[in-house]
Design a protein around this motif. Structure first.
Motif, PDB file in Angstrom:
ATOM      1  N   PHE A   1     -20.812  39.917   0.185  1.00 28.43           N
ATOM      2  CA  PHE A   1     -20.228  38.650  -0.257  1.00 28.43           C
ATOM      3  C   PHE A   1     -20.000  38.615  -1.759  1.00 28.43           C
ATOM      4  O   PHE A   1     -18.978  38.101  -2.229  1.00 28.43           O
ATOM      5  CB  PHE A   1     -21.097  37.479   0.205  1.00 28.43           C
ATOM      6  CG  PHE A   1     -20.827  37.082   1.623  1.00 28.43           C
ATOM      7  CD1 PHE A   1     -19.843  36.155   1.931  1.00 28.43           C
ATOM      8  CD2 PHE A   1     -21.517  37.667   2.678  1.00 28.43           C
ATOM      9  CE1 PHE A   1     -19.559  35.803   3.249  1.00 28.43           C
ATOM     10  CE2 PHE A   1     -21.247  37.325   4.004  1.00 28.43           C
ATOM     11  CZ  PHE A   1     -20.267  36.394   4.286  1.00 28.43           C
ATOM     12  N   PHE A   2     -20.943  39.162  -2.542  1.00 26.07           N
ATOM     13  CA  PHE A   2     -20.766  39.158  -3.992  1.00 26.07           C
ATOM     14  C   PHE A   2     -19.783  40.233  -4.451  1.00 26.07           C
ATOM     15  O   PHE A   2     -19.018  40.026  -5.399  1.00 26.07           O
ATOM     16  CB  PHE A   2     -22.111  39.361  -4.701  1.00 26.07           C
ATOM     17  CG  PHE A   2     -22.942  38.115  -4.774  1.00 26.07           C
ATOM     18  CD1 PHE A   2     -22.572  37.056  -5.594  1.00 26.07           C
ATOM     19  CD2 PHE A   2     -24.101  37.992  -4.013  1.00 26.07           C
ATOM     20  CE1 PHE A   2     -23.335  35.901  -5.661  1.00 26.07           C
ATOM     21  CE2 PHE A   2     -24.876  36.837  -4.067  1.00 26.07           C
ATOM     22  CZ  PHE A   2     -24.492  35.791  -4.894  1.00 26.07           C
ATOM     23  N   GLY A   3     -19.814  41.388  -3.804  1.00 25.09           N
ATOM     24  CA  GLY A   3     -18.999  42.503  -4.253  1.00 25.09           C
ATOM     25  C   GLY A   3     -17.589  42.517  -3.709  1.00 25.09           C
ATOM     26  O   GLY A   3     -16.704  43.157  -4.296  1.00 25.09           O
ATOM     27  N   THR A   4     -17.341  41.822  -2.586  1.00 21.53           N
ATOM     28  CA  THR A   4     -16.019  41.889  -1.968  1.00 21.53           C
ATOM     29  C   THR A   4     -15.471  40.520  -1.570  1.00 21.53           C
ATOM     30  O   THR A   4     -14.389  40.119  -2.007  1.00 21.53           O
ATOM     31  CB  THR A   4     -16.044  42.798  -0.722  1.00 21.53           C
ATOM     32  OG1 THR A   4     -16.424  44.122  -1.112  1.00 21.53           O
ATOM     33  CG2 THR A   4     -14.682  42.849  -0.061  1.00 21.53           C
ATOM     34  N   PHE A   5     -16.201  39.794  -0.718  1.00 25.65           N
ATOM     35  CA  PHE A   5     -15.642  38.596  -0.100  1.00 25.65           C
ATOM     36  C   PHE A   5     -15.186  37.559  -1.132  1.00 25.65           C
ATOM     37  O   PHE A   5     -14.024  37.127  -1.114  1.00 25.65           O
ATOM     38  CB  PHE A   5     -16.674  37.971   0.845  1.00 25.65           C
ATOM     39  CG  PHE A   5     -16.101  36.901   1.733  1.00 25.65           C
ATOM     40  CD1 PHE A   5     -15.350  37.237   2.852  1.00 25.65           C
ATOM     41  CD2 PHE A   5     -16.309  35.556   1.464  1.00 25.65           C
ATOM     42  CE1 PHE A   5     -14.819  36.260   3.677  1.00 25.65           C
ATOM     43  CE2 PHE A   5     -15.783  34.573   2.285  1.00 25.65           C
ATOM     44  CZ  PHE A   5     -15.035  34.922   3.402  1.00 25.65           C
ATOM     45  N   LEU A   6     -16.083  37.169  -2.026  1.00 22.40           N
ATOM     46  CA  LEU A   6     -15.714  36.166  -3.032  1.00 22.40           C
ATOM     47  C   LEU A   6     -14.665  36.691  -4.012  1.00 22.40           C
ATOM     48  O   LEU A   6     -13.658  36.004  -4.252  1.00 22.40           O
ATOM     49  CB  LEU A   6     -16.966  35.682  -3.773  1.00 22.40           C
ATOM     50  CG  LEU A   6     -17.994  34.926  -2.929  1.00 22.40           C
ATOM     51  CD1 LEU A   6     -19.228  34.585  -3.771  1.00 22.40           C
ATOM     52  CD2 LEU A   6     -17.387  33.656  -2.352  1.00 22.40           C
ATOM     53  N   PRO A   7     -14.832  37.898  -4.589  1.00 26.09           N
ATOM     54  CA  PRO A   7     -13.834  38.370  -5.559  1.00 26.09           C
ATOM     55  C   PRO A   7     -12.417  38.519  -5.015  1.00 26.09           C
ATOM     56  O   PRO A   7     -11.456  38.226  -5.731  1.00 26.09           O
ATOM     57  CB  PRO A   7     -14.393  39.733  -6.001  1.00 26.09           C
ATOM     58  CG  PRO A   7     -15.867  39.606  -5.838  1.00 26.09           C
ATOM     59  CD  PRO A   7     -16.022  38.780  -4.580  1.00 26.09           C
TER      60      PRO A   7
ATOM     61  N   ASN B   1     -23.391  42.332  -7.779  1.00 20.37           N
ATOM     62  CA  ASN B   1     -23.267  43.395  -6.787  1.00 20.37           C
ATOM     63  C   ASN B   1     -23.794  44.730  -7.316  1.00 20.37           C
ATOM     64  O   ASN B   1     -24.557  45.423  -6.638  1.00 20.37           O
ATOM     65  CB  ASN B   1     -21.796  43.533  -6.390  1.00 20.37           C
ATOM     66  CG  ASN B   1     -21.547  44.619  -5.372  1.00 20.37           C
ATOM     67  OD1 ASN B   1     -22.160  44.652  -4.323  1.00 20.37           O
ATOM     68  ND2 ASN B   1     -20.630  45.521  -5.689  1.00 20.37           N
ATOM     69  N   VAL B   2     -23.388  45.089  -8.536  1.00 22.90           N
ATOM     70  CA  VAL B   2     -23.804  46.367  -9.126  1.00 22.90           C
ATOM     71  C   VAL B   2     -25.325  46.444  -9.236  1.00 22.90           C
ATOM     72  O   VAL B   2     -25.946  47.457  -8.882  1.00 22.90           O
ATOM     73  CB  VAL B   2     -23.154  46.552 -10.516  1.00 22.90           C
ATOM     74  CG1 VAL B   2     -23.763  47.744 -11.232  1.00 22.90           C
ATOM     75  CG2 VAL B   2     -21.653  46.761 -10.384  1.00 22.90           C
ATOM     76  N   ASN B   3     -25.943  45.378  -9.733  1.00 27.57           N
ATOM     77  CA  ASN B   3     -27.390  45.377  -9.907  1.00 27.57           C
ATOM     78  C   ASN B   3     -28.134  45.414  -8.572  1.00 27.57           C
ATOM     79  O   ASN B   3     -29.177  46.072  -8.447  1.00 27.57           O
ATOM     80  CB  ASN B   3     -27.816  44.151 -10.724  1.00 27.57           C
ATOM     81  CG  ASN B   3     -27.602  44.339 -12.214  1.00 27.57           C
ATOM     82  OD1 ASN B   3     -28.231  45.179 -12.840  1.00 27.57           O
ATOM     83  ND2 ASN B   3     -26.687  43.571 -12.790  1.00 27.57           N
TER      84      ASN B   3
END
Length: 288
Positions: A73-79, A165-167
């Protein structure tokens, strides 16, 4: 190829792929709404990854799935939706430049939420980068009264999501293969993306030639710019550091800018100055 050479090779490949993503989004928005574009991007990537990586899902321990959901969700869905909406009002090259703030947010979140240490110089770099961001946005708003530069805030939010996402990946998923993480992410997102798409008028307009033309660009974006790129990115995070991996955003604006020039986009001198200040701030924060 040594490990050091490989990480730089992956960084450059990733910059070329993601730097080209902004012009593909722009082309997709010609006939698709932001919700349709974002959903199709996820769906195409998910189908591709399930074909090549279905077996890798068995390698994900049950206790890791909560982090797979969070990174999805943080790395793909929202962005993907945030960038789609942002580029309805701002140029693709400006969007790419603002995305270069990701390493700054990676540093801040790493320090305050994940316990990573940072130096005074890096904090100074964060402040410099944010000054450049403000300069770029405000000058863009003045010189482009027909564009709503409040939408630039959506890119900033997306960059924060990427930093989270990275962290998360570095701290909780470093022991999984990049293919497992990526396939797990998009398996989680396939149903939500289909639901979002079903609430649009996509199936009523899909027969229109201009819609089909835009879909081709999003097909490329979904498979190459999202599916394959995420596998490369997760591999880069695991073999280097969150800051090094997110520093791909140094190079993304350069690639995106040249695509923008080919598409008759332009930046003012003040916006160039703002872009330079952002990249200098990122450099101060990310260098050893």
């Amino acid at each position: 190829m040594s490990s050091k050479q490989l990480k730089w090779f992956l960084l450059i490949v990733l910059a070329l792929i993601w730097g080209s993503s902004f012009i593909l989004i722009k082309r997709g928005l010609v006939a698709l709404t932001p919700f349709q574009l974002g959903s199709l991007r996820i769906i195409f990537a998910a189908v591709f990854l399930l074909i090549i990586g279905l077996k890798s899902l068995a390698l994900i321990p049950l206790g890791k799935w909560k982090y797979i959901v969070l990174t999805a969700f943080f790395g793909t869905f929202l962005p993907v939706y945030l960038f789609s909406f942002a580029q309805t009002e701002i140029n693709s090259s400006v969007s790419a430049i603002l995305n270069s703030l990701t390493p700054l947010y990676t540093l801040l979140l790493g320090a305050f939420a994940f316990g990573l240490l940072f130096e005074r110089r890096q904090l100074f770099g964060v402040i410099v980068g944010l000054i450049g961001c403000v300069l770029l946005i405000f000058n863009g708003a003045i010189n482009n009264p027909g564009q709503n530069y409040y939408y630039a805030i959506l890119v900033v939010i997306a960059s924060v999501c990427y930093a989270v996402n990275v962290n998360l990946i570095k701290k909780y998923l470093s022991d999984l293969t990049p293919l497992s993480i990526t396939t797990g992410n998009f398996t989680i997102l396939l149903i939500p993306a289909l639901l979002v798409l079903s609430f649009t008028d996509f199936f009523a307009v899909v027969q229109q030639p201009e819609v089909q033309h835009s879909i081709v660009f999003i097909l490329i974006l979904g498979i190459v710019g999202t599916g394959i790129a995420n596998i490369i990115f997760f591999r880069l995070i695991q073999m280097s550091s969150p800051i090094f991996a997110s520093s791909v955003t140094y190079l993304i604006p350069i690639v995106a800018f040249f695509w923008g020039l080919l598409d008759n986009e332009s930046l003012s001198l003040i916006q160039f100055l703002g872009a330079f200040i952002i990249l200098f701030g990122v450099y101060l924060s990310a260098r050893k």
